[in-house]
Design a protein around this motif. Structure first.
Motif, PDB file in Angstrom:
ATOM      1  N   GLY A 129       0.828  -1.203   0.000  1.00  0.00           N
ATOM      2  CA  GLY A 129       0.000   0.000   0.000  1.00  0.00           C
ATOM      3  C   GLY A 129       0.866   1.258   0.000  1.00  0.00           C
ATOM      4  O   GLY A 129       2.094   1.195  -0.155  1.00  0.00           O
ATOM      5  N   ASP A 130       0.236   2.384   0.206  1.00  0.00           N
ATOM      6  CA  ASP A 130       0.923   3.687   0.139  1.00  0.00           C
ATOM      7  C   ASP A 130       1.592   4.004   1.474  1.00  0.00           C
ATOM      8  O   ASP A 130       1.199   4.926   2.195  1.00  0.00           O
ATOM      9  N   VAL A 131       2.601   3.200   1.808  1.00  0.00           N
ATOM     10  CA  VAL A 131       3.355   3.389   3.047  1.00  0.00           C
ATOM     11  C   VAL A 131       4.835   3.205   2.736  1.00  0.00           C
ATOM     12  O   VAL A 131       5.205   2.591   1.735  1.00  0.00           O
ATOM     13  N   ALA A 132       5.672   3.757   3.604  1.00  0.00           N
ATOM     14  CA  ALA A 132       7.111   3.550   3.445  1.00  0.00           C
ATOM     15  C   ALA A 132       7.425   2.059   3.615  1.00  0.00           C
ATOM     16  O   ALA A 132       7.005   1.436   4.593  1.00  0.00           O
ATOM     17  N   ALA A 133       8.129   1.484   2.655  1.00  0.00           N
ATOM     18  CA  ALA A 133       8.408   0.047   2.703  1.00  0.00           C
ATOM     19  C   ALA A 133       9.561  -0.280   1.772  1.00  0.00           C
ATOM     20  O   ALA A 133       9.891   0.480   0.854  1.00  0.00           O
ATOM     21  N   VAL A 134      10.169  -1.405   2.009  1.00  0.00           N
ATOM     22  CA  VAL A 134      11.231  -1.913   1.145  1.00  0.00           C
ATOM     23  C   VAL A 134      10.879  -3.349   0.748  1.00  0.00           C
ATOM     24  O   VAL A 134      10.054  -3.995   1.393  1.00  0.00           O
ATOM     25  N   PRO A 135      11.513  -3.860  -0.306  1.00  0.00           N
ATOM     26  CA  PRO A 135      11.222  -5.238  -0.706  1.00  0.00           C
ATOM     27  C   PRO A 135      11.708  -6.241   0.335  1.00  0.00           C
ATOM     28  O   PRO A 135      12.555  -5.935   1.177  1.00  0.00           O
ATOM     29  N   THR A 136      11.157  -7.428   0.257  1.00  0.00           N
ATOM     30  CA  THR A 136      11.653  -8.530   1.091  1.00  0.00           C
ATOM     31  C   THR A 136      11.514  -9.822   0.298  1.00  0.00           C
ATOM     32  O   THR A 136      11.073  -9.810  -0.859  1.00  0.00           O
ATOM     33  N   TRP A 137      11.903 -10.912   0.926  1.00  0.00           N
ATOM     34  CA  TRP A 137      11.809 -12.229   0.293  1.00  0.00           C
ATOM     35  C   TRP A 137      11.118 -13.163   1.270  1.00  0.00           C
ATOM     36  O   TRP A 137      11.573 -13.315   2.398  1.00  0.00           O
ATOM     37  N   ASN A 138      10.016 -13.741   0.871  1.00  0.00           N
ATOM     38  CA  ASN A 138       9.326 -14.728   1.711  1.00  0.00           C
ATOM     39  C   ASN A 138       9.856 -16.120   1.389  1.00  0.00           C
ATOM     40  O   ASN A 138      10.134 -16.428   0.224  1.00  0.00           O
ATOM     41  N   PHE A 139       9.957 -16.964   2.424  1.00  0.00           N
ATOM     42  CA  PHE A 139      10.535 -18.282   2.185  1.00  0.00           C
ATOM     43  C   PHE A 139      10.229 -19.225   3.340  1.00  0.00           C
ATOM     44  O   PHE A 139       9.827 -18.820   4.427  1.00  0.00           O
ATOM     45  N   ILE A 140      10.441 -20.511   3.070  1.00  0.00           N
ATOM     46  CA  ILE A 140      10.421 -21.556   4.093  1.00  0.00           C
ATOM     47  C   ILE A 140      11.699 -22.359   3.924  1.00  0.00           C
ATOM     48  O   ILE A 140      12.032 -22.781   2.802  1.00  0.00           O
ATOM     49  N   SER A 141      12.415 -22.568   5.016  1.00  0.00           N
ATOM     50  CA  SER A 141      13.650 -23.326   4.928  1.00  0.00           C
ATOM     51  C   SER A 141      13.916 -24.035   6.243  1.00  0.00           C
ATOM     52  O   SER A 141      13.539 -23.541   7.313  1.00  0.00           O
ATOM     53  N   ALA A 142      14.568 -25.192   6.165  1.00  0.00           N
ATOM     54  CA  ALA A 142      14.947 -25.936   7.364  1.00  0.00           C
ATOM     55  C   ALA A 142      16.382 -26.417   7.217  1.00  0.00           C
ATOM     56  O   ALA A 142      16.780 -26.891   6.142  1.00  0.00           O
ATOM     57  N   HIS A 143      17.149 -26.265   8.300  1.00  0.00           N
ATOM     58  CA  HIS A 143      18.518 -26.785   8.360  1.00  0.00           C
ATOM     59  C   HIS A 143      18.531 -27.909   9.392  1.00  0.00           C
ATOM     60  O   HIS A 143      18.255 -27.673  10.571  1.00  0.00           O
ATOM     61  N   MET A 144      18.875 -29.111   8.959  1.00  0.00           N
ATOM     62  CA  MET A 144      18.889 -30.267   9.851  1.00  0.00           C
ATOM     63  C   MET A 144      20.311 -30.821   9.900  1.00  0.00           C
ATOM     64  O   MET A 144      20.878 -31.176   8.855  1.00  0.00           O
ATOM     65  N   SER A 145      20.872 -30.900  11.091  1.00  0.00           N
ATOM     66  CA  SER A 145      22.269 -31.293  11.235  1.00  0.00           C
ATOM     67  C   SER A 145      22.424 -32.511  12.125  1.00  0.00           C
ATOM     68  O   SER A 145      21.675 -32.699  13.092  1.00  0.00           O
ATOM     69  N   GLY A 146      23.398 -33.331  11.798  1.00  0.00           N
ATOM     70  CA  GLY A 146      23.720 -34.503  12.601  1.00  0.00           C
ATOM     71  C   GLY A 146      24.763 -35.341  11.885  1.00  0.00           C
ATOM     72  O   GLY A 146      25.135 -35.054  10.740  1.00  0.00           O
ATOM     73  N   VAL A 147      25.242 -36.358  12.552  1.00  0.00           N
ATOM     74  CA  VAL A 147      26.194 -37.293  11.934  1.00  0.00           C
ATOM     75  C   VAL A 147      25.397 -38.444  11.337  1.00  0.00           C
ATOM     76  O   VAL A 147      24.715 -39.175  12.064  1.00  0.00           O
ATOM     77  N   PRO A 148      25.438 -38.623  10.024  1.00  0.00           N
ATOM     78  CA  PRO A 148      24.602 -39.654   9.405  1.00  0.00           C
ATOM     79  C   PRO A 148      25.146 -41.055   9.639  1.00  0.00           C
ATOM     80  O   PRO A 148      26.340 -41.268   9.847  1.00  0.00           O
ATOM     81  N   GLU A 149      24.244 -42.005   9.577  1.00  0.00           N
ATOM     82  CA  GLU A 149      24.556 -43.433   9.637  1.00  0.00           C
ATOM     83  C   GLU A 149      24.621 -43.954   8.213  1.00  0.00           C
ATOM     84  O   GLU A 149      23.746 -43.645   7.390  1.00  0.00           O
ATOM     85  N   LEU A 150      25.661 -44.720   7.902  1.00  0.00           N
ATOM     86  CA  LEU A 150      25.761 -45.305   6.565  1.00  0.00           C
ATOM     87  C   LEU A 150      24.861 -46.530   6.455  1.00  0.00           C
ATOM     88  O   LEU A 150      24.755 -47.324   7.387  1.00  0.00           O
ATOM     89  N   LEU A 151      24.213 -46.677   5.315  1.00  0.00           N
ATOM     90  CA  LEU A 151      23.317 -47.803   5.082  1.00  0.00           C
ATOM     91  C   LEU A 151      24.075 -49.004   4.533  1.00  0.00           C
ATOM     92  O   LEU A 151      25.104 -48.859   3.864  1.00  0.00           O
TER      93      LEU A 151
END
Length: 213
Positions: free
Chosen positions: A89-111
């Motif tokens: 709308g007619d207000v002071a504003a700047v662009p942004t970026w919407n997103f969904i993200s997940a960081h999952m960390s651990g030591v994996p097990e080999l199959l």
């Protein structure tokens, strides 16, 4: 990933949905030679109801990442996109970026090779399931020798994350009116940034915000 209380994503069911719908992930490891990153598809472990994922890497990526010997980060990227300040709308504003993200960390097990074959079979079945003429892993013209040779060129892994940082930044800090305007622009707007998937995620996030837990 810097966190903000307004955008924290902790619901396991929602995180599982994020992984299931966005299986092409980035694998990141810290090695003696610096950071390394690879890109592969993963699946939720069908024997678990948590955030455990299974997947594979092609050799020699297992050695490059030190797979099974050091921490691995799996980055899951959901829908994302540019949000124009003109949609506020007619207000002071700047662009942004919407997103969904997940960081999952651990030591994996080999199959084991048998487990890896089962995961490879699941991967092919998952992505072939929507094809009009499916080509499954064990179907002709593939034969057993070919499939086993393929498996030997890969290393399967299972990762149960010991740390999860997930963020759903979807204009939750904006008024309902502004959110509806943004959704409308993403769903049917004339801009090059229209994205129905991102609009759907915004609707889901804002419904959750308004619904008492």
């Amino acid at each position: 990933m810097r966190q903000n209380p307004s955008f924290v994503m902790t619901d396991v069911a929602e995180l599982r949905r994020l992984i299931d719908q966005n299986p092409w992930v980035t694998l990141v490891s810290s090695t003696p030679d610096g950071l390394v990153a690879s890109h592969y598809a993963v699946l939720l472990d069908d024997t678990r109801d948590d955030l455990t994922v299974v997947g594979h890497v092609g050799k020699p990526d297992d050695l490059i990442h030190g797979l099974g010997r050091r921490e691995l980060m799996v980055i899951v990227q959901g829908p994302h996109g540019y949000i124009s300040p003109g949609w506020y709308g007619d207000v002071a504003a700047v662009p942004t970026w919407n997103f969904i993200s997940a960081h999952m960390s651990g030591v994996p097990e080999l199959l084991t090779p048998e487990e890896n074959l089962a995961v490879l079979d699941r991967l092919v079945a998952r992505f072939e399931s929507d094809m009009p003429r499916q080509r499954r892993l064990w179907e002709r013209p593939n034969d057993a020798e070919y499939v086993h040779r393929l498996e030997k060129g890969t290393v399967g892994f299972r990762l149960t994350p010991s740390r999860v940082v997930a963020k759903r930044k979807l204009s939750q800090n904006r008024s309902d009116e502004v959110v509806e305007t943004i959704i409308a622009e993403l769903e049917a707007g004339s801009s090059p940034y229209a994205d129905a998937r991102l609009a759907g995620e915004m609707r889901r996030a804002h419904h959750a915000r308004r619904t008492p837990s």
